[in-house]
Design a protein around this motif. Structure first.
Motif, PDB file in Angstrom:
ATOM      1  N   VAL A   1      -0.179 -10.496   7.400  1.00  0.00           N
ATOM      2  CA  VAL A   1       0.717  -9.554   6.758  1.00  0.00           C
ATOM      3  C   VAL A   1       1.603 -10.298   5.785  1.00  0.00           C
ATOM      4  O   VAL A   1       2.259 -11.267   6.140  1.00  0.00           O
ATOM      5  CB  VAL A   1       1.605  -8.836   7.811  1.00  0.00           C
ATOM      6  N   HIS A   2       1.642  -9.863   4.525  1.00  0.00           N
ATOM      7  CA  HIS A   2       2.507 -10.485   3.544  1.00  0.00           C
ATOM      8  C   HIS A   2       3.921  -9.939   3.679  1.00  0.00           C
ATOM      9  O   HIS A   2       4.139  -8.846   4.179  1.00  0.00           O
ATOM     10  CB  HIS A   2       1.989 -10.203   2.131  1.00  0.00           C
ATOM     11  N   ALA A   3       4.890 -10.652   3.161  1.00  0.00           N
ATOM     12  CA  ALA A   3       6.286 -10.248   3.262  1.00  0.00           C
ATOM     13  C   ALA A   3       6.552  -8.934   2.541  1.00  0.00           C
ATOM     14  O   ALA A   3       7.477  -8.216   2.880  1.00  0.00           O
ATOM     15  CB  ALA A   3       7.177 -11.341   2.686  1.00  0.00           C
ATOM     16  N   GLN A   4       5.727  -8.611   1.542  1.00  0.00           N
ATOM     17  CA  GLN A   4       5.964  -7.400   0.770  1.00  0.00           C
ATOM     18  C   GLN A   4       5.285  -6.182   1.366  1.00  0.00           C
ATOM     19  O   GLN A   4       5.277  -5.115   0.787  1.00  0.00           O
ATOM     20  CB  GLN A   4       5.475  -7.607  -0.663  1.00  0.00           C
ATOM     21  N   GLN A   5       4.722  -6.300   2.560  1.00  0.00           N
ATOM     22  CA  GLN A   5       3.971  -5.217   3.163  1.00  0.00           C
ATOM     23  C   GLN A   5       4.866  -4.032   3.529  1.00  0.00           C
ATOM     24  O   GLN A   5       6.005  -4.169   3.909  1.00  0.00           O
ATOM     25  CB  GLN A   5       3.272  -5.723   4.419  1.00  0.00           C
TER      26      GLN A   5
ATOM     27  N   GLY B   1      -6.830  -4.166   5.093  1.00  0.00           N
ATOM     28  CA  GLY B   1      -5.594  -4.615   5.728  1.00  0.00           C
ATOM     29  C   GLY B   1      -4.875  -5.666   4.914  1.00  0.00           C
ATOM     30  O   GLY B   1      -4.331  -6.627   5.475  1.00  0.00           O
ATOM     31  N   SER B   2      -4.833  -5.509   3.601  1.00  0.00           N
ATOM     32  CA  SER B   2      -4.277  -6.542   2.731  1.00  0.00           C
ATOM     33  C   SER B   2      -2.759  -6.662   2.818  1.00  0.00           C
ATOM     34  O   SER B   2      -2.193  -7.687   2.450  1.00  0.00           O
ATOM     35  CB  SER B   2      -4.685  -6.271   1.274  1.00  0.00           C
TER      36      SER B   2
ATOM     37  N   TYR C   1       0.600  -6.199 -10.515  1.00  0.00           N
ATOM     38  CA  TYR C   1      -0.517  -7.058 -10.154  1.00  0.00           C
ATOM     39  C   TYR C   1      -0.001  -8.496 -10.023  1.00  0.00           C
ATOM     40  O   TYR C   1      -0.180  -9.340 -10.894  1.00  0.00           O
ATOM     41  CB  TYR C   1      -1.595  -6.992 -11.233  1.00  0.00           C
ATOM     42  N   GLY C   2       0.672  -8.738  -8.892  1.00  0.00           N
ATOM     43  CA  GLY C   2       1.260 -10.045  -8.635  1.00  0.00           C
ATOM     44  C   GLY C   2       0.299 -10.988  -7.937  1.00  0.00           C
ATOM     45  O   GLY C   2      -0.886 -10.686  -7.769  1.00  0.00           O
TER      46      GLY C   2
ATOM     47  N   ASP D   1      -4.648 -12.513  -4.967  1.00  0.00           N
ATOM     48  CA  ASP D   1      -5.290 -13.170  -3.827  1.00  0.00           C
ATOM     49  C   ASP D   1      -6.100 -12.176  -2.996  1.00  0.00           C
ATOM     50  O   ASP D   1      -7.191 -12.498  -2.508  1.00  0.00           O
ATOM     51  CB  ASP D   1      -4.241 -13.845  -2.941  1.00  0.00           C
ATOM     52  N   ALA D   2      -5.549 -10.946  -2.820  1.00  0.00           N
ATOM     53  CA  ALA D   2      -6.253  -9.925  -2.047  1.00  0.00           C
ATOM     54  C   ALA D   2      -7.543  -9.508  -2.753  1.00  0.00           C
ATOM     55  O   ALA D   2      -8.578  -9.305  -2.114  1.00  0.00           O
ATOM     56  CB  ALA D   2      -5.345  -8.714  -1.836  1.00  0.00           C
ATOM     57  N   VAL D   3      -7.500  -9.393  -4.077  1.00  0.00           N
ATOM     58  CA  VAL D   3      -8.692  -9.041  -4.844  1.00  0.00           C
ATOM     59  C   VAL D   3      -9.743 -10.143  -4.718  1.00  0.00           C
ATOM     60  O   VAL D   3     -10.935  -9.868  -4.548  1.00  0.00           O
ATOM     61  CB  VAL D   3      -8.341  -8.788  -6.322  1.00  0.00           C
ATOM     62  N   LYS D   4      -9.308 -11.392  -4.760  1.00  0.00           N
ATOM     63  CA  LYS D   4     -10.251 -12.506  -4.599  1.00  0.00           C
ATOM     64  C   LYS D   4     -10.945 -12.429  -3.244  1.00  0.00           C
ATOM     65  O   LYS D   4     -12.156 -12.639  -3.137  1.00  0.00           O
ATOM     66  CB  LYS D   4      -9.512 -13.839  -4.725  1.00  0.00           C
TER      67      LYS D   4
END
Length: 296
Positions: free
Chosen positions: A24-28, A71-72, A80-81, A86-89
């Protein structure tokens, strides 16, 4: 005035979902409820490429789709940060396309195919939205245990029954077509003194008729509102009539909504409610007295 329907869409839930066991990223942002479904129109955006630092609504839809299916844990802010890149990759690697972090036509095409053929809970993630899907099916009269497992026998059976009843492909999976239909059903909470319920969508200019069959509400007819307006609210159907004249103009097959506001058919707008086709007006005039009407 019917809704235009996208031929090909990648749909996303408007708030992020994190599956158990995923980072889970901090921006979730998390949710436990299915929100309004937004769409990615592949036909319209198939030539668009978005990359790092781009800002647009399409980025929101990409982020929502990655949250729901992978579950990104992305904030759906349209930016598009680095986290989105990274999630797209990660998704590109999973789907077997060039891993460059740029969302272009090739990535859009394979993601569309994946979404159209994959359940939101394909790996039994037990995400909060899984419970909500089950609870919505329970509220519609289906018998299942809302435990978050969309792969359980009773849930698959209920999904198949719902899909069959709503003319959807019978897959047993909680796919995007199911979510789209449930999203529409979530706006309708039928409570009526009869086994019928009338729903008027002011934005779409559509009227939908529901009937309770074997304890379950089912849409039985949908038609256009040709013209007219009624204040949003809840009403009950009143008087019916085959014909009456207002200002020397004949109003046929009217059904009272409230006061002088009625459903009716006529050659032109009369200003007394909602004008519909003669066929639809005849159908409504056969609906029982005191049937609930919701205008929203």
């Amino acid at each position: 005035m019917k809704n235009t329907k996208h031929l090909l869409i990648v749909a996303s839930i408007a708030a992020g979902i994190t599956l158990v066991g995923q980072s889970v990223h901090a921006q979730q942002v998390t949710t436990t409820k299915i929100s309004k479904v937004t769409t990615y129109n592949y036909n319209e955006y198939s030539t668009v490429t978005v990359k790092l630092n781009d800002k647009s609504d399409i980025v929101k839809h990409i982020q929502g789709t990655l949250n729901l299916y992978f579950g990104s844990g992305l904030a759906e802010d349209g930016v598009y940060g680095k986290f989105t890149e990274d999630a797209v990759k990660s998704v590109q690697k999973k789907l077997g396309v060039n891993v460059d972090g740029i969302f272009g036509p090739e990535t859009a095409k394979v993601l569309l195919k994946y979404v159209n053929n994959t359940s939101v809970d394909d790996k039994n993630g037990f995400s909060p939205v899984s419970v909500n899907i089950q609870e919505q099916l329970v509220s519609l009269g289906y018998n299942l245990n809302a435990n978050g497992n969309l792969s359980s026998y009773d849930t698959i059976l209920a999904i198949k029954q719902f899909q069959k009843a709503n003319n959807l492909p019978v897959t047993g999976k909680a796919d995007m077509k199911l979510l789209n239909k449930l999203s529409k059903e979530d706006k309708i909470k039928p409570v009526s003194d009869t086994d019928y319920y009338i729903s008027v969508n002011s934005s779409d200019h559509l009227c939908r008729i529901y009937q309770k069959i074997n304890g379950k509400w089912k849409e039985i007819k949908c038609f256009d509102i040709l013209s007219g307006k009624v204040n949003k609210g809840e009403y009950a159907s009143g008087l019916h009539g085959k014909e009456i004249k207002f200002n020397k103009v004949t109003m046929k097959n009217f059904t009272q909504i409230d006061g002088l506001h009625v459903f009716y058919s006529s050659e032109k707008e009369l200003g007394y409610g909602l004008r519909i086709s003669d066929e639809s007006a005849k159908f409504l005039s056969r609906i029982p007295y005191k049937t609930a009407i919701k205008v929203f």
